[in-house]
Structures are given as structure tokens and as C-alpha cells.
Write a protein that holds these residues in place. Structure first.
Motif, mmCIF file in Angstrom:
data_model
loop_
_atom_site.group_PDB
_atom_site.id
_atom_site.type_symbol
_atom_site.label_atom_id
_atom_site.label_comp_id
_atom_site.label_asym_id
_atom_site.label_seq_id
_atom_site.Cartn_x
_atom_site.Cartn_y
_atom_site.Cartn_z
ATOM 1 N N PHE A 173 -2.473 16.224 2.878
ATOM 2 C CA PHE A 173 -1.499 15.355 2.218
ATOM 3 C C PHE A 173 -0.307 16.215 1.819
ATOM 4 O O PHE A 173 -0.482 17.183 1.067
ATOM 5 N N PRO A 174 0.884 15.876 2.288
ATOM 6 C CA PRO A 174 2.041 16.731 2.043
ATOM 7 C C PRO A 174 2.287 17.015 0.561
ATOM 8 O O PRO A 174 2.779 18.077 0.201
ATOM 9 N N ALA A 175 1.902 16.091 -0.332
ATOM 10 C CA ALA A 175 2.168 16.316 -1.761
ATOM 11 C C ALA A 175 1.145 17.258 -2.401
ATOM 12 O O ALA A 175 1.201 17.522 -3.595
ATOM 13 N N GLY A 176 0.179 17.756 -1.619
ATOM 14 C CA GLY A 176 -0.782 18.731 -2.146
ATOM 15 C C GLY A 176 -1.813 18.090 -3.054
ATOM 16 O O GLY A 176 -2.450 17.112 -2.679
ATOM 17 N N VAL A 177 -1.953 18.614 -4.287
ATOM 18 C CA VAL A 177 -3.028 18.165 -5.177
ATOM 19 C C VAL A 177 -2.604 16.977 -6.048
ATOM 20 O O VAL A 177 -3.309 16.555 -6.951
ATOM 21 N N LYS A 178 -1.450 16.417 -5.786
ATOM 22 C CA LYS A 178 -0.973 15.260 -6.544
ATOM 23 C C LYS A 178 -1.880 14.054 -6.249
ATOM 24 O O LYS A 178 -2.247 13.824 -5.091
ATOM 25 N N PRO A 179 -2.257 13.271 -7.275
ATOM 26 C CA PRO A 179 -3.117 12.106 -7.015
ATOM 27 C C PRO A 179 -2.507 11.142 -5.994
ATOM 28 O O PRO A 179 -1.296 10.920 -5.976
ATOM 29 N N VAL A 180 -3.373 10.599 -5.136
ATOM 30 C CA VAL A 180 -2.922 9.645 -4.122
ATOM 31 C C VAL A 180 -3.370 8.234 -4.513
ATOM 32 O O VAL A 180 -4.318 8.062 -5.292
ATOM 33 N N SER A 181 -2.690 7.239 -3.961
ATOM 34 C CA SER A 181 -3.133 5.851 -4.097
ATOM 35 C C SER A 181 -3.899 5.480 -2.837
ATOM 36 O O SER A 181 -3.588 5.950 -1.738
ATOM 37 N N ILE A 182 -4.895 4.621 -3.016
ATOM 38 C CA ILE A 182 -5.794 4.245 -1.927
ATOM 39 C C ILE A 182 -5.729 2.733 -1.738
ATOM 40 O O ILE A 182 -5.718 1.993 -2.731
ATOM 41 N N TRP A 183 -5.725 2.305 -0.486
ATOM 42 C CA TRP A 183 -5.637 0.880 -0.156
ATOM 43 C C TRP A 183 -7.029 0.296 0.085
ATOM 44 O O TRP A 183 -7.764 0.785 0.947
ATOM 45 N N LEU A 184 -7.397 -0.711 -0.678
ATOM 46 C CA LEU A 184 -8.710 -1.342 -0.521
ATOM 47 C C LEU A 184 -8.687 -2.317 0.651
ATOM 48 O O LEU A 184 -7.862 -3.220 0.704
ATOM 49 N N SER A 185 -9.610 -2.122 1.587
ATOM 50 C CA SER A 185 -9.705 -3.043 2.721
ATOM 51 C C SER A 185 -10.889 -3.976 2.515
ATOM 52 O O SER A 185 -12.034 -3.551 2.574
ATOM 53 N N ARG A 186 -10.599 -5.233 2.250
ATOM 54 C CA ARG A 186 -11.696 -6.212 2.172
ATOM 55 C C ARG A 186 -11.865 -6.902 3.522
ATOM 56 O O ARG A 186 -12.934 -7.381 3.854
ATOM 57 N N GLU A 187 -10.763 -6.924 4.276
ATOM 58 C CA GLU A 187 -10.736 -7.676 5.530
ATOM 59 C C GLU A 187 -11.467 -6.944 6.666
ATOM 60 O O GLU A 187 -12.144 -7.549 7.482
#
Ligand code: PLP
Ligand code: COI
Length: 365
Positions: A173-187
Motif C-alpha cells: 500500500f503506497p501510504a505505508g502503515v497508514k490505516p486503510v478502509s476496506i469495502w464490504l462485499s455482500r453481493e
């Protein structure tokens, strides 16, 4: 008997200046070293003709089985340079064993562990100068196996090729150790009961690409898959396992037959136990995570894998706003950061190795 490798050195290896330019900013998966390892397999002769040859395109017949039926598996591990110049890798026996399990599921031949490890040793030996120095950069090693029999009948191929390529790698991840957001897939599900979810095969990743596109379009770094039971049990991300941290320091990670048996996750759980954390490897529901964050019982979450190392998860986003939770701007938590430091200190040889997980590939300079 162990395979003996022959070597054909590249006559068009990159110059020192070209290599230095790549190593200054390697990115992830964009640049490749001067050589590759290759081993052939046929039903008649088994594994044979182990070799190091110049990196370059394969000649693949348009009727090769892999192009039609996806009979392919791969692995991912890294080579790390220590301060004394020597190069080491992390638990290659585990990657070899997982590749054997993947091979079994995809009806491919199993490469013995000693030949798998030797293929890494040979490739890193000849391309040692490509292993980055300093920081958290490494040489990402990508072993893979394809069905290259020229045949359109639907059955396990009788001609197979194993290869390893190597790619200098910075953070996934280019931002390194910065927290990421995750996309929930229900479909979309990544895998189902009895499917290939536990195997590291290309098809699983192909199935993740459409929801991953959706994730990217919504500012998320990865997609989170649930199982197909309808109970919204957590599975894993497109390319990483998930671990939750409770307020009392307990680590919780999903148990499922359809997720990858992550070597980073398994190692972290063992290291966390050594550090006095309780560890729960069990079914985890999405509701438990969401409600735990709301009540303060779950205080951290992270993604882990070879490429991602440990990346904090800040927030879950979803089509349905009721499914979203977390804080994308929250800083990385202390347990996540401490485990990350313990793992990387071990991998780069800055800490003791009580479990004997590191394997030396090249001598000190
Ligand atoms: N899950 C998936 C789908 C992956 O692709 C990976 C990465 O290899 C992982 C989990 C983590 O596995 P490991 O820690 O062995 O790299
Ligand atoms: C790895 O971590 O080795 C993987 O295969 C995952 C992928 C996201 C690169």
C-alpha cells in the motif's frame, strides 16, 4: 533425490545504474530481476530439467490448458537483506507445504519442499544484487505452477511448468502503515464450501477483481469477503487475512475452510501468544466486529499477509450505510504496531529467532 539446477546466465542483465534506479523506488510487482527459475514436469518423467535461465517471456501454445481452464497455483514470500549484507527468507517450508496443498486441490503435481527451497536459493543467489538494502524493502519471490499441456479436454494436465520470478518490492500500500478502509462485499463471495478458497490459485483472485474494482471506486484498498452461509461470517480480504484486537489484548481471527491459511497470520498468532496475548481462531461474525467497535470491546483491526505485512484497518465501508463502521482517520493501534515491529525485526534479523523461522539464502557481504 533432490534436483540439480543448471544455470544459463543472462547476456542482457540490467546495468548497475538501471538496477539502482529500480531499487530507489521499487513499488510493488512492477520490476523483475535478470533471471528466473524453471522446472518442468511430465507424467512420464516427473520433475526434471531444473534450471536458472534469463528472465523473459515463455512461449505458450494457444491451446495450453492453463489458458482455458485456469489450472494454476502460486505462492508469495520475500527475501530480506540484513545489515551484514546476508539475505534470508521467512518460513519457506510453509510456502512449500501450502503450494503442495494447493497443487493437490488443483490436480497439479506436488513439488518437494527441498526443490522448492532450492529454487529460491538458486534464484536469489544469482540475482542477489536485486535484494534491496535498508528500510522495509525486500525482494518479493513469486513461485507459480501452470498446466502447459496442449490439450483442450477437461482433465488434469500431463505437462506442467513450475517457475519462480523475483521482484524488488516496497510497501504494497503506497501510504505505508497508514490505516486503510476496506469495502464490504455482500453481493460477491470469493469462495464457497468445497471450492478452492483455501488454495492459492489464480481463479480465486480472478473472482475478487470485480468487487475489488468496486472497492477502489469507493476509496477502499481491499475488499472484505463474508462466507456463503448467510450468517455474515468474516472470511478474509482479497489478498490478506484479517485479525481483530479486543480491549483486553485478545487477538481474534476467522476460522474457515474457504480462506487462505496465511503464514503471516499463523506466525503473528504464535508471536502474540509468546508475548502473553490470548488468541482466538474461530468463527467471527460481521455483527461481532461492528458491535464490538461500537461498545469499545474491539479496539484495533489489521490486515496481514506477505505483501501487506501488517496494515491497520481504519474503517469498513459498504453499499448499505448501515453496514459501515470504524474511523478511516484513526491512528494505527498499539498492538498492531507492536506486532508489526516484532515481525519485521525478526524478518530483518534485528531480533532473536526462537522458532527457527528464518532461512539463510546468501552469505554476509
Ligand atoms: N489471504 C489471501 C487471499 C492472500 O492472497 C494472502 C497472501 O498471500 C493471505 C491471505 C496471507 O497469506 P500469507 O501470510 O501466507 O502471505
Ligand atoms: C502475497 O501477499 O504474497 C499475495 O499473494 C497477496 C497479493 C495481494 C500480492
Amino acid at each position: 533425490m533432490a534436483l540439480q539446477f543448471t544455470t544459463t546466465a543472462s547476456t542482457s542483465a540490467k546495468s548497475e545504474a538501471e538496477r539502482a534506479a529500480v531499487l530507489a523506488a521499487p513499488g510493488f510487482g512492477k520490476h523483475f530481476t535478470d533471471h528466473m527459475a524453471v522446472i518442468d514436469w511430465t507424467v512420464e518423467d516427473g520433475w526434471h530439467d531444473a534450471r536458472i535461465q534469463p528472465y523473459g517471456p515463455f512461449s505458450v501454445d494457444p491451446a495450453s490448458a492453463v489458458l482455458h481452464y485456469g489450472q494454476e497455483i502460486f505462492e508469495g514470500l520475500k527475501a530480506y537483506r540484513r545489515e551484514d549484507g546476508s539475505v534470508w527468507t521467512f518460513r519457506p517450508d510453509q510456502n512449500a507445504a501450502r503450494m503442495q496443498r494447493s497443487a493437490q486441490r488443483l490436480a497439479l503435481p506436488q513439488l518437494p519442499t527441498e526443490d522448492f527451497v532450492e529454487s529460491l536459493r538458486q534464484l536469489v543467489g544469482i540475482d542477489e544484487a536485486w535484494v534491496p538494502t535498508g528500510g522495509e524493502d525486500s525482494l518479493y519471490l513469486r513461485p507459480f505452477m501452470i498446466a502447459n499441456e496442449v490439450f483442450l479436454g477437461v482433465r488434469a494436465a500431463q505437462t506442467v511448468l513450475y517457475s519462480v520470478i523475483a521482484s524488488p518490492a516496497g510497501p504494497y500500500f503506497p501510504a505505508g502503515v497508514k490505516p486503510v478502509s476496506i469495502w464490504l462485499s455482500r453481493e460477491y463471495a470469493r469462495a464457497g464450501k468445497g471450492g478452492t478458497g483455501a488454495a492459492k490459485c489464480g481463479g480465486n483472485y480472478a473472482a475478487s477483481l470485480l468487487p475489488t474494482q468496486e472497492a477502489f471506486a469507493n476509496g477502499c484498498a481491499q475488499v472484505l469477503f463474508l462466507d456463503e452461509s448467510g450468517d455474515a461470517n468474516l472470511e478474509e480480504l482479497g489478498g490478506m487475512n484479517v485479525v481483530l484486537v479486543k480491549a483486553d489484548g485478545t487477538l481474534v481471527t476467522p476460522k474457515s475452510e474457504s480462506i487462505l491459511d496465511g503464514i503471516t497470520r499463523n506466525s503473528l498468532l504464535e508471536m502474540a501468544r509468546d508475548l502473553g496475548h490470548a488468541v482466538e481462531h474461530r468463527t467471527v461474525t460481521l455483527a461481532e466486529w461492528r458491535d464490538g467497535v461500537a461498545s469499545g470491546e474491539i479496539v484495533e483491526a489489521f490486515a496481514c499477509g506477505t505483501a501487506a505485512v501488517i496494515t491497520p484497518i481504519g474503517a469498513i465501508k459498504a453499499k448499505d450505510a448501515a453496514d459501515a463502521f470504524g474511523d478511516a482517520d484513526a491512528p494505527a493501534g498499539p498492538v498492531t504496531l507492536a506486532l508489526r515491529a516484532a515481525l519485521t525485526d525478526l524478518q530483518y534479523g534485528r531480533a532473536d529467532d526462537p522458532h527457527g523461522w528464518m532461512t539463510q539464502l546468501t552469505e554476509a557481504r
